[in-house]
Scaffold this active site. Structure first.
Site, PDB file in Angstrom:
ATOM      1  N   GLY A  14       0.817  -1.209   0.000  1.00 35.46           N
ATOM      2  CA  GLY A  14       0.000   0.000   0.000  1.00 35.46           C
ATOM      3  C   GLY A  14       0.850   1.259   0.000  1.00 35.46           C
ATOM      4  O   GLY A  14       2.089   1.205  -0.059  1.00 35.46           O
ATOM      5  N   ASP A  35       0.949  -8.705   2.072  1.00 35.96           N
ATOM      6  CA  ASP A  35      -0.197  -7.959   1.559  1.00 35.96           C
ATOM      7  C   ASP A  35      -1.089  -8.924   0.796  1.00 35.96           C
ATOM      8  O   ASP A  35      -0.596  -9.835   0.124  1.00 35.96           O
ATOM      9  CB  ASP A  35       0.269  -6.835   0.624  1.00 35.96           C
ATOM     10  CG  ASP A  35      -0.725  -5.687   0.532  1.00 35.96           C
ATOM     11  OD1 ASP A  35      -1.874  -5.950   0.098  1.00 35.96           O
ATOM     12  OD2 ASP A  35      -0.362  -4.555   0.872  1.00 35.96           O
ATOM     13  N   GLY A  40      -3.600  -2.823  -2.014  1.00 35.09           N
ATOM     14  CA  GLY A  40      -2.188  -2.611  -2.306  1.00 35.09           C
ATOM     15  C   GLY A  40      -1.852  -2.984  -3.739  1.00 35.09           C
ATOM     16  O   GLY A  40      -2.611  -3.692  -4.414  1.00 35.09           O
ATOM     17  N   TYR A 149     -14.660   1.623   9.687  1.00 31.30           N
ATOM     18  CA  TYR A 149     -13.230   1.963   9.756  1.00 31.30           C
ATOM     19  C   TYR A 149     -12.867   2.533  11.120  1.00 31.30           C
ATOM     20  O   TYR A 149     -11.905   2.084  11.763  1.00 31.30           O
ATOM     21  CB  TYR A 149     -12.893   2.971   8.657  1.00 31.30           C
ATOM     22  CG  TYR A 149     -11.432   3.352   8.595  1.00 31.30           C
ATOM     23  CD1 TYR A 149     -10.454   2.407   8.285  1.00 31.30           C
ATOM     24  CD2 TYR A 149     -11.022   4.659   8.841  1.00 31.30           C
ATOM     25  CE1 TYR A 149      -9.117   2.756   8.212  1.00 31.30           C
ATOM     26  CE2 TYR A 149      -9.676   5.027   8.769  1.00 31.30           C
ATOM     27  CZ  TYR A 149      -8.729   4.071   8.453  1.00 31.30           C
ATOM     28  OH  TYR A 149      -7.399   4.417   8.391  1.00 31.30           O
ATOM     29  N   TYR A 163      -2.908  -6.538  25.057  1.00 32.28           N
ATOM     30  CA  TYR A 163      -1.718  -7.394  24.934  1.00 32.28           C
ATOM     31  C   TYR A 163      -0.537  -6.796  25.696  1.00 32.28           C
ATOM     32  O   TYR A 163       0.281  -7.523  26.272  1.00 32.28           O
ATOM     33  CB  TYR A 163      -1.357  -7.599  23.464  1.00 32.28           C
ATOM     34  CG  TYR A 163      -1.887  -8.899  22.898  1.00 32.28           C
ATOM     35  CD1 TYR A 163      -1.050 -10.001  22.703  1.00 32.28           C
ATOM     36  CD2 TYR A 163      -3.232  -9.037  22.569  1.00 32.28           C
ATOM     37  CE1 TYR A 163      -1.524 -11.191  22.193  1.00 32.28           C
ATOM     38  CE2 TYR A 163      -3.717 -10.227  22.058  1.00 32.28           C
ATOM     39  CZ  TYR A 163      -2.867 -11.304  21.873  1.00 32.28           C
ATOM     40  OH  TYR A 163      -3.352 -12.492  21.375  1.00 32.28           O
ATOM     41  N   THR A 179      -2.167  12.138   5.247  1.00 35.58           N
ATOM     42  CA  THR A 179      -0.831  12.032   4.678  1.00 35.58           C
ATOM     43  C   THR A 179      -0.939  11.956   3.158  1.00 35.58           C
ATOM     44  O   THR A 179      -1.901  11.414   2.626  1.00 35.58           O
ATOM     45  CB  THR A 179      -0.114  10.786   5.222  1.00 35.58           C
ATOM     46  OG1 THR A 179      -0.109  10.834   6.651  1.00 35.58           O
ATOM     47  CG2 THR A 179       1.318  10.704   4.724  1.00 35.58           C
ATOM     48  N   ARG A 190      -9.809  10.002  -1.331  1.00 38.64           N
ATOM     49  CA  ARG A 190      -9.252  10.995  -0.424  1.00 38.64           C
ATOM     50  C   ARG A 190      -9.087  12.319  -1.160  1.00 38.64           C
ATOM     51  O   ARG A 190      -8.899  12.364  -2.372  1.00 38.64           O
ATOM     52  CB  ARG A 190      -7.942  10.499   0.173  1.00 38.64           C
ATOM     53  CG  ARG A 190      -8.180   9.450   1.252  1.00 38.64           C
ATOM     54  CD  ARG A 190      -6.914   8.903   1.847  1.00 38.64           C
ATOM     55  NE  ARG A 190      -6.343   7.845   1.039  1.00 38.64           N
ATOM     56  CZ  ARG A 190      -5.439   6.983   1.489  1.00 38.64           C
ATOM     57  NH1 ARG A 190      -5.031   7.070   2.735  1.00 38.64           N
ATOM     58  NH2 ARG A 190      -4.961   6.041   0.714  1.00 38.64           N
TER      59      ARG A 190
END
Length: 331
Positions: A14, A35, A40, A149, A163, A179, A190
């Site tokens: 990705g 992946d 990706g 999401y 954990y 980003t 996006r």
């Protein structure tokens, strides 16, 4: 053969995963890339296949993960990350955030590896606190269209911390803000690639809402540096990594029109449900704990990104969705 440290990177083909592969190769690690190629693309990492310290596993991390040999670090970046992706494959988005994270944490425990998981600014939802600090719990609609999401990432953080506290696992959590940079998919939904794609195709730029909502864009090289420093730090709680230089979507669209030297108009459409009105990271922790802050100004980052998109083929420029979706069966 040199005894290099070994790192597993999930979601390696990705946008961010491929840049992480490049960074760890430059740092002379043995990189194991994983992946399932749903979002990706192999072209993002094909330049690494000739290297003896790089290997690729075509695998879905939502299923049991087996990696032979020692592992020093795991970076869990497998997940759809754009609205087009996670709205089209919502079940898989939830599974990779839950089952995939569980599998990666279990592997880290078995190998005695340190694990860094990629969370997101979306855990803050449509924030009531601005800018967003790591101690803000967020304002998320769990049953809205973005919930698949947002809640997958919130669960991911909760399981990672479980954990850490129950098993004593070395964990790191990065909350990634908007980003951009080379290797983004042009039509992934996006805002930045959408605007540049429309400008390159001679289409009018689509603004959802009145354009007053804000985003803060971080260039990918800066983000990768922050992630690398966080992995090697001794801090286990979430850390925001992003650029606090906030801009409205309307002003950003005007920047893109100027950058691309186009004369497109701005078309306003209805704002999607639960779309965040403001997005700006407070990076105080990153500065204090990691000595990190972004270095690449938006003007320079946009030039580099635009040059990448201009180099795409006509087929890539007009591609509307990832080709692998056509053969993907939703279960």
């Amino acid at each position: 053969m040199k005894d290099r440290k070994r790192v597993l990177i999930t979601g390696a083909a990705g946008f961010l995963g491929s840049h992480l592969c490049d960074r760890f190769i430059r740092e002379d690690y043995h990189v194991i890339a994983m992946d399932n190629l749903i979002t990706g693309r192999l072209k993002n990492i094909e330049h690494l296949f000739r290297l003896e310290n790089f290997e690729f596993y075509h695998h879905d991390v939502s299923k049991f993960i087996h990696v032979p040999g020692r592992l020093d670090y795991i970076l869990h970046f497998a997940s759809p990350a754009s609205p087009i992706d996670y709205l089209k494959i919502p079940i898989q988005t939830l599974k990779v955030g839950s089952l995939g994270t569980h599998n990666c944490l279990g592997l880290a425990k078995a190998k005695g590896a340190r694990i860094l998981v990629a969370s997101t600014s979306e855990v803050y939802g449509d924030p009531a606190v601005h800018p967003q600090t790591e101690d803000y719990w967020g304002n998320v609609n769990p049953i809205g269209p973005r919930g698949v999401y947002d809640e997958a990432k919130r669960f991911q953080e909760a399981m990672t911390m479980a954990y850490h506290t129950f098993h004593g696992l070395e964990t790191r959590i990065v909350r990634i803000f908007n980003t951009y940079g080379p290797r983004m998919r042009l039509n992934d939904g996006r805002v930045l690639p959408a605007f540049i794609g429309q400008a390159l195709r001679g289409e009018d730029l689509t603004i959802f809402g009145d354009g007053s909502q804000t985003r803060s864009f971080c260039y990918v090289d800066d983000l990768i540096e922050g992630i690398y420093r966080l992995l090697l730090s001794d801090y286990h709680l979430p850390v925001n990594i992003g650029n606090p230089d906030e801009i409205t979507i309307l002003d950003f669209a005007r920047e893109i029109i100027k950058l691309t030297d186009s004369d497109q108009k701005l078309i306003m459409k209805e704002l999607p449900v639960n779309d965040p009105k403001q997005r700006q990271p407070d990076i105080t922790k990153a500065k204090e704990l990691l000595g990190w802050e972004p270095k690449v100004p938006r003007s320079e980052g946009l030039k580099r990104t635009y040059a990448y998109f201009k180099s795409l083929s006509r087929e890539e420029l007009y591609e509307t969705e990832h080709k692998d979706f056509e053969n993907f069966i939703v279960r």
